[in-house]
Design a protein around this motif. Structure first.
Motif, mmCIF file in Angstrom:
data_model
loop_
_atom_site.group_PDB
_atom_site.id
_atom_site.type_symbol
_atom_site.label_atom_id
_atom_site.label_comp_id
_atom_site.label_asym_id
_atom_site.label_seq_id
_atom_site.Cartn_x
_atom_site.Cartn_y
_atom_site.Cartn_z
ATOM 1 N N GLN A 210 -18.613 8.380 49.754
ATOM 2 C CA GLN A 210 -17.577 7.974 50.726
ATOM 3 C C GLN A 210 -17.576 6.909 51.623
ATOM 4 O O GLN A 210 -16.736 6.881 52.567
ATOM 5 C CB GLN A 210 -17.518 9.397 51.778
ATOM 6 N N ALA A 211 -18.422 5.802 51.443
ATOM 7 C CA ALA A 211 -18.860 4.670 52.097
ATOM 8 C C ALA A 211 -17.241 4.103 52.110
ATOM 9 O O ALA A 211 -16.137 4.308 50.914
ATOM 10 C CB ALA A 211 -19.839 3.562 51.493
ATOM 11 N N PHE A 212 -16.832 3.301 52.658
ATOM 12 C CA PHE A 212 -16.061 1.743 52.805
ATOM 13 C C PHE A 212 -16.898 1.257 51.987
ATOM 14 O O PHE A 212 -17.344 0.037 51.450
ATOM 15 C CB PHE A 212 -16.366 1.248 54.195
ATOM 16 N N GLU B 227 -10.854 1.627 51.664
ATOM 17 C CA GLU B 227 -11.041 2.004 50.570
ATOM 18 C C GLU B 227 -12.219 3.319 50.830
ATOM 19 O O GLU B 227 -13.704 2.647 51.536
ATOM 20 C CB GLU B 227 -11.043 2.203 49.405
ATOM 21 N N HIS B 228 -12.613 4.755 50.285
ATOM 22 C CA HIS B 228 -13.530 5.045 49.988
ATOM 23 C C HIS B 228 -13.684 4.042 48.729
ATOM 24 O O HIS B 228 -13.262 3.874 48.440
ATOM 25 C CB HIS B 228 -13.232 6.202 49.856
ATOM 26 N N LYS C 148 -10.411 -0.018 60.570
ATOM 27 C CA LYS C 148 -9.161 1.008 59.947
ATOM 28 C C LYS C 148 -9.052 2.422 59.316
ATOM 29 O O LYS C 148 -10.243 2.336 58.686
ATOM 30 C CB LYS C 148 -7.758 0.075 58.997
ATOM 31 N N GLN C 149 -7.974 3.175 59.710
ATOM 32 C CA GLN C 149 -8.151 4.389 59.352
ATOM 33 C C GLN C 149 -5.805 4.935 58.490
ATOM 34 O O GLN C 149 -5.843 3.959 58.592
ATOM 35 C CB GLN C 149 -8.314 5.672 60.171
ATOM 36 N N PRO C 150 -6.355 5.887 57.877
ATOM 37 C CA PRO C 150 -7.308 5.784 56.739
ATOM 38 C C PRO C 150 -7.689 5.172 55.400
ATOM 39 O O PRO C 150 -7.025 4.585 55.314
ATOM 40 C CB PRO C 150 -6.787 7.475 56.045
ATOM 41 N N CYS C 151 -8.159 6.123 54.351
ATOM 42 C CA CYS C 151 -8.545 5.455 53.109
ATOM 43 C C CYS C 151 -7.005 4.678 52.571
ATOM 44 O O CYS C 151 -6.329 5.846 52.576
ATOM 45 C CB CYS C 151 -9.593 6.460 52.347
#
Length: 93
Positions: A43-45, A69-70, A23-26
């Motif tokens: 910056q990883a999920f 989220e990041h 899913k996008q975005p954060c």
């Protein structure tokens, strides 16, 4: 309840399922997430909780309480992540 690194097997499965959806975005900053980054990259999920499980322990393993989220965004949110203010006062008291 089997735990490793403080997370139960169900929590890990819920996070894996959310990650697979890509899913996008954060949900916190609104920027795109690079799902190929290693887990130690800021910056990883991560699977972040909408309502912090520290305040809502009954939602800890609920997949509907997760959002993409990041890592840096989720970690900076802290335990009050699910808290919102109830509006603004009309004047200084």
């Amino acid at each position: 309840m089997s735990q490793r690194n403080g997370r139960t097997r169900r929590e890990r499965a819920n996070a894996d399922n959310l990650k697979a959806q890509r899913k996008q975005p954060c949900a916190r900053c609104g920027q795109q997430i690079d799902y190929t980054l290693p887990v130690d990259d800021p910056q990883a999920f991560i699977a972040g909780h909408i309502k912090a499980w520290i305040d809502h322990p009954h939602l800890r393993e609920d997949p509907s309480n997760l959002q993409p989220e990041h890592a840096k965004c989720g970690k900076s949110a802290g335990a009050d992540a699910g808290q919102t203010n109830v509006g603004l006062t009309s004047r200084q008291w």
